[in-house]
Design a protein around this motif. Structure first.
Motif, short mmCIF file in Angstrom:
data_model
loop_
_atom_site.label_atom_id
_atom_site.label_comp_id
_atom_site.label_asym_id
_atom_site.label_seq_id
_atom_site.Cartn_x
_atom_site.Cartn_y
_atom_site.Cartn_z
N PRO A 38 -1.11 7.93 18.19
CA PRO A 38 -0.59 8.60 17.37
C PRO A 38 1.05 8.33 16.85
O PRO A 38 1.50 8.39 15.77
N SER A 39 1.62 8.06 18.14
CA SER A 39 3.04 7.71 17.70
C SER A 39 3.13 6.38 16.77
O SER A 39 4.02 6.33 16.25
N TYR A 40 2.35 5.46 17.29
CA TYR A 40 2.33 4.06 16.63
C TYR A 40 2.17 4.41 14.95
O TYR A 40 2.78 3.88 14.34
N ARG A 41 1.03 5.13 14.88
CA ARG A 41 0.80 5.42 13.37
C ARG A 41 1.78 6.20 12.73
O ARG A 41 2.34 5.71 11.47
N ALA A 42 2.52 7.00 13.60
CA ALA A 42 3.72 7.66 12.76
C ALA A 42 4.91 6.88 12.25
O ALA A 42 5.54 7.00 11.58
N TYR A 43 5.05 5.95 13.51
CA TYR A 43 5.99 5.00 13.34
C TYR A 43 5.95 4.06 11.86
O TYR A 43 6.66 3.78 10.99
N VAL A 44 4.70 3.57 11.82
CA VAL A 44 4.32 2.77 10.95
C VAL A 44 4.52 3.35 9.37
O VAL A 44 4.96 2.87 8.64
N GLU A 45 3.96 4.71 9.33
CA GLU A 45 3.78 5.39 8.00
C GLU A 45 5.39 5.62 7.81
O GLU A 45 5.72 5.98 6.63
N ALA A 46 6.29 6.01 8.77
CA ALA A 46 7.59 6.24 8.41
C ALA A 46 8.56 5.03 8.29
O ALA A 46 9.65 5.27 7.58
N ASP A 47 8.16 3.80 8.59
CA ASP A 47 9.12 2.81 8.72
C ASP A 47 9.31 2.20 7.26
O ASP A 47 8.26 1.62 6.64
N GLU A 48 10.49 2.38 6.69
CA GLU A 48 10.83 2.11 5.14
C GLU A 48 10.74 0.57 5.30
O GLU A 48 10.80 -0.06 4.16
N LYS A 49 10.88 -0.30 6.28
CA LYS A 49 11.11 -1.59 6.27
C LYS A 49 9.96 -2.33 6.03
O LYS A 49 9.84 -3.62 5.67
N LEU A 50 8.75 -1.60 6.37
CA LEU A 50 7.64 -2.47 6.15
C LEU A 50 6.90 -2.20 4.57
O LEU A 50 7.07 -1.05 4.20
N ASP A 51 6.46 -3.25 4.10
CA ASP A 51 5.81 -3.10 3.00
C ASP A 51 4.41 -2.58 3.14
O ASP A 51 4.00 -2.24 4.09
N ALA A 52 3.78 -2.24 1.81
CA ALA A 52 2.52 -1.71 1.97
C ALA A 52 1.58 -2.55 2.69
O ALA A 52 0.78 -2.04 3.28
N ALA A 53 1.42 -3.78 2.33
CA ALA A 53 0.51 -4.63 2.97
C ALA A 53 0.79 -4.75 4.51
O ALA A 53 -0.28 -4.61 5.48
N SER A 54 2.07 -4.66 4.93
CA SER A 54 1.93 -4.59 6.41
C SER A 54 1.60 -3.02 7.14
O SER A 54 1.28 -3.26 8.18
N LYS A 55 1.98 -2.29 6.49
CA LYS A 55 1.48 -0.84 6.82
C LYS A 55 0.01 -0.95 6.97
O LYS A 55 -0.59 -0.53 8.09
N GLN A 56 -0.59 -1.21 5.82
CA GLN A 56 -2.14 -1.21 5.96
C GLN A 56 -2.61 -2.15 6.93
O GLN A 56 -3.85 -1.67 7.64
N SER A 57 -2.09 -3.28 7.13
CA SER A 57 -2.59 -4.14 8.23
C SER A 57 -2.44 -3.39 9.75
O SER A 57 -3.29 -3.56 10.36
N ARG A 58 -1.29 -2.66 9.96
CA ARG A 58 -1.14 -1.99 11.13
C ARG A 58 -2.03 -0.76 11.25
O ARG A 58 -2.45 -0.48 12.42
N ILE A 59 -2.35 -0.18 10.17
CA ILE A 59 -3.20 1.12 10.24
C ILE A 59 -4.36 0.55 10.45
O ILE A 59 -5.49 1.26 11.12
N ARG A 60 -4.96 -0.58 9.72
CA ARG A 60 -6.32 -1.19 10.08
C ARG A 60 -6.52 -1.60 11.50
O ARG A 60 -7.50 -1.32 11.83
#
Length: 77
Positions: A38-60
């Motif tokens: 839960p906290s990692y997902r929240a971090y990924v979703e909120a991190d403005e430095k990550l591009d969409a592909a990086s966010k998708q990879s981490r959520i996947r």
């Protein structure tokens, strides 16, 4: 001494009724997921430095982790 400890651990696990090493691993993995995801997902979703592909990879990564746990969890009838 190490061999004795290993044998004692195996004997202890084998004596537990209704739970196998695999079951214990899945249960531990579920607890780890519940604590971290839960906290990692929240971090990924909120991190403005990550591009969409990086966010998708981490959520996947989180999604597949959850799928592995669910696939290995015994359903109680």
């Amino acid at each position: 001494m190490k061999k004795f400890c290993a044998l004692a651990a195996v004997a202890l696990l084998a004596s537990c009724e209704g739970i196998s090493v695999a079951d214990a691993y899945v249960q531990a993995d579920q607890l780890t997921y519940d604590a971290i995801a839960p906290s990692y997902r929240a971090y990924v979703e909120a991190d403005e430095k990550l591009d969409a592909a990086s966010k998708q990879s981490r959520i996947r990564l989180l999604d597949t982790w959850k799928l592995r746990i669910e696939a290995n969890t015994k359903k109680k009838d």
